[in-house]
Design a protein around this motif. Structure first.
Motif, short mmCIF file in Angstrom:
data_model
loop_
_atom_site.label_atom_id
_atom_site.label_comp_id
_atom_site.label_asym_id
_atom_site.label_seq_id
_atom_site.Cartn_x
_atom_site.Cartn_y
_atom_site.Cartn_z
N SER A 91 -26.61 -18.32 5.19
CA SER A 91 -27.23 -17.06 4.77
C SER A 91 -27.87 -16.34 5.95
O SER A 91 -27.81 -15.11 6.04
CB SER A 91 -28.26 -17.32 3.67
OG SER A 91 -29.36 -18.06 4.18
N ALA A 253 -25.21 -7.06 -2.74
CA ALA A 253 -24.65 -8.40 -2.57
C ALA A 253 -24.60 -9.15 -3.89
O ALA A 253 -23.63 -9.85 -4.19
CB ALA A 253 -25.49 -9.19 -1.55
N SER A 257 -20.82 -9.90 -5.38
CA SER A 257 -20.46 -11.32 -5.37
C SER A 257 -20.66 -12.00 -6.71
O SER A 257 -20.33 -13.18 -6.86
CB SER A 257 -21.30 -12.06 -4.31
OG SER A 257 -22.66 -12.15 -4.73
N GLY A 261 -22.69 -15.35 -4.02
CA GLY A 261 -22.53 -15.34 -2.56
C GLY A 261 -21.11 -15.56 -2.11
O GLY A 261 -20.85 -15.67 -0.91
N ASP A 265 -19.03 -18.19 0.49
CA ASP A 265 -20.36 -17.85 1.01
C ASP A 265 -20.33 -16.70 2.02
O ASP A 265 -21.26 -16.54 2.80
CB ASP A 265 -21.03 -19.07 1.66
CG ASP A 265 -21.55 -20.05 0.63
OD1 ASP A 265 -21.61 -19.69 -0.57
OD2 ASP A 265 -21.89 -21.19 1.01
N THR A 267 -20.65 -13.60 1.39
CA THR A 267 -21.63 -12.58 0.99
C THR A 267 -22.97 -13.21 0.65
O THR A 267 -23.78 -12.60 -0.04
CB THR A 267 -21.12 -11.79 -0.22
OG1 THR A 267 -20.95 -12.68 -1.34
CG2 THR A 267 -19.80 -11.11 0.07
N LEU A 268 -23.21 -14.40 1.17
CA LEU A 268 -24.47 -15.10 0.87
C LEU A 268 -25.57 -14.57 1.80
O LEU A 268 -25.94 -15.20 2.79
CB LEU A 268 -24.30 -16.61 1.05
CG LEU A 268 -25.49 -17.47 0.60
CD1 LEU A 268 -25.69 -17.37 -0.90
CD2 LEU A 268 -25.27 -18.93 1.01
N LEU A 272 -30.25 -12.99 -1.20
CA LEU A 272 -29.48 -13.48 -2.34
C LEU A 272 -29.63 -14.99 -2.49
O LEU A 272 -29.81 -15.50 -3.61
CB LEU A 272 -28.00 -13.11 -2.18
CG LEU A 272 -27.05 -13.60 -3.27
CD1 LEU A 272 -27.49 -13.10 -4.64
CD2 LEU A 272 -25.62 -13.18 -2.98
N TYR A 273 -29.58 -15.71 -1.38
CA TYR A 273 -29.77 -17.16 -1.45
C TYR A 273 -31.19 -17.49 -1.88
O TYR A 273 -31.41 -18.46 -2.62
CB TYR A 273 -29.47 -17.80 -0.09
CG TYR A 273 -29.46 -19.31 -0.12
CD1 TYR A 273 -28.78 -20.00 -1.13
CD2 TYR A 273 -30.13 -20.04 0.85
CE1 TYR A 273 -28.77 -21.37 -1.16
CE2 TYR A 273 -30.11 -21.43 0.82
CZ TYR A 273 -29.45 -22.09 -0.18
OH TYR A 273 -29.44 -23.46 -0.23
#
Length: 320
Positions: A91, A253, A257, A261, A265, A267-268, A272-273
């Protein structure tokens, strides 16, 4: 003695009398009370919506808390787990790429359009409104949904690409294309920095360009020798705001996604994470630790920008 008597007589004639100390203190207290009364809505909002959540999250960063049971103190355990988490580093990498690539491209596009709009031509107001309109919408949920529909398999972008001989396939499901898609979304909303650049360009004296033209300077030399130095305070302001904003990308995001994500991953993003850990996996202590790491990183980057600005930001009256 005569002068003192004359001054005293003059003050008496004018009716000037010093206010009693107690009356002055009451007046000051009334003014202070009125000031706090007008400030109270902002103060209440700041304490309830900003200060208290920040203090609470700082405490939770050192606890094990799942939203359902009381938090238990674990010290630095959350930070230890955080730096050992591969998805945390993923991320951080995704967000760093987005900041380092998307922010300069967005500012370059905003400056280029601002320079075009600064020229005299018909319909200036209409063009400015058209270019600024996407920023009024921003990267909202509705725009993210539309953007996703444009870049999925057999979407409008895929169809246009096929017309030019590109292979079929959407960008949303391709890990190698998701970052360019988000960068394009960021660049599309360049209206806010564009307006600020345009205001800065209006403040540059035209005599500087005329003198440079007399000396034989071309457009490129004028840009680097006049426009950029004179616009450097505005450029610094936009760079600071857009950098901080890029670290906080979340809505687009999450929508594009599906809150996972993915794919792979790609788009993590960091926020977002953080959301996944705090509100999907209910590890609020871990999420709070992530939040404070982000605060520290953004603070350090902001300090670096301010420190290095002395070398390239030129203000009016600066002799450098």
């Amino acid at each position: 003695m005569t002068a003192v008597t004359s001054d005293t007589s003059l003050d008496d004639a004018r009716g000037a009398r010093p206010a009693p100390p107690e009356r002055g203190r009451r007046s000051r207290r009334r003014d202070v009370g009125a000031g706090f009364a007008f400030l109270s809505p902002w103060l209440v909002g700041f304490v309830v919506l900003t200060a208290f959540p920040m203090v609470a999250s700082l405490y939770l960063a050192f606890t094990d808390y799942d939203l359902f049971r009381p938090p238990s103190w674990v010290g630095l355990e959350n930070f230890t787990k955080l730096f050992e988490d591969p998805r945390f580093w993923t991320s951080a990498r995704v967000t760093a790429i987005y900041v380092l690539v998307g922010t300069p491209i967005k500012l370059a596009a905003a400056l280029a359009v601002a320079m075009v709009l600064n020229m005299r031509h018909r319909g200036q107001g209409a063009y400015r409104s058209i270019f600024y309109a996407p920023s009024l919408i921003g990267a909202s949920v509705s725009i993210a949904i539309v953007w996703k529909a444009m870049f999925i398999d057999n979407g409008i972008v895929d169809r246009i690409g096929q017309l030019f001989g590109l292979p079929a396939g959407g960008w949303v499901g391709d890990p190698s294309k998701t970052m360019p898609m988000f960068v394009l979304l960021a660049v599309w909303t360049f209206g806010a920095p564009m307006v600020i650049f345009l205001a800065g360009l209006k403040q540059i004296p035209g005599e500087l360009y005329e003198a440079a033209a007399v000396d034989g300077a071309g457009p490129i030399r004028k840009f680097w020798r006049i426009t950029i130095p004179m616009l450097s305070p505005v450029l610094f302001f936009n760079l600071l705001l857009e950098t901080i904003g890029a670290f906080q990308v979340f809505g687009s995001a999450f929508i594009i996604s599906g809150g996972t994500g993915g794919p792979a991953d790609s788009t993590l993003f960091y926020t977002l994470y953080l959301y996944i850990k705090g509100f999907a996996q209910f590890d609020m202590g871990y999420a709070s630790a992530m939040a404070w790491v982000l605060v520290v990183v953004v603070g350090v980057i902001t300090a670096i920008l301010f420190k290095t600005s002395n070398a390239w930001v030129h203000y009016s009256g600066d002799n450098r």
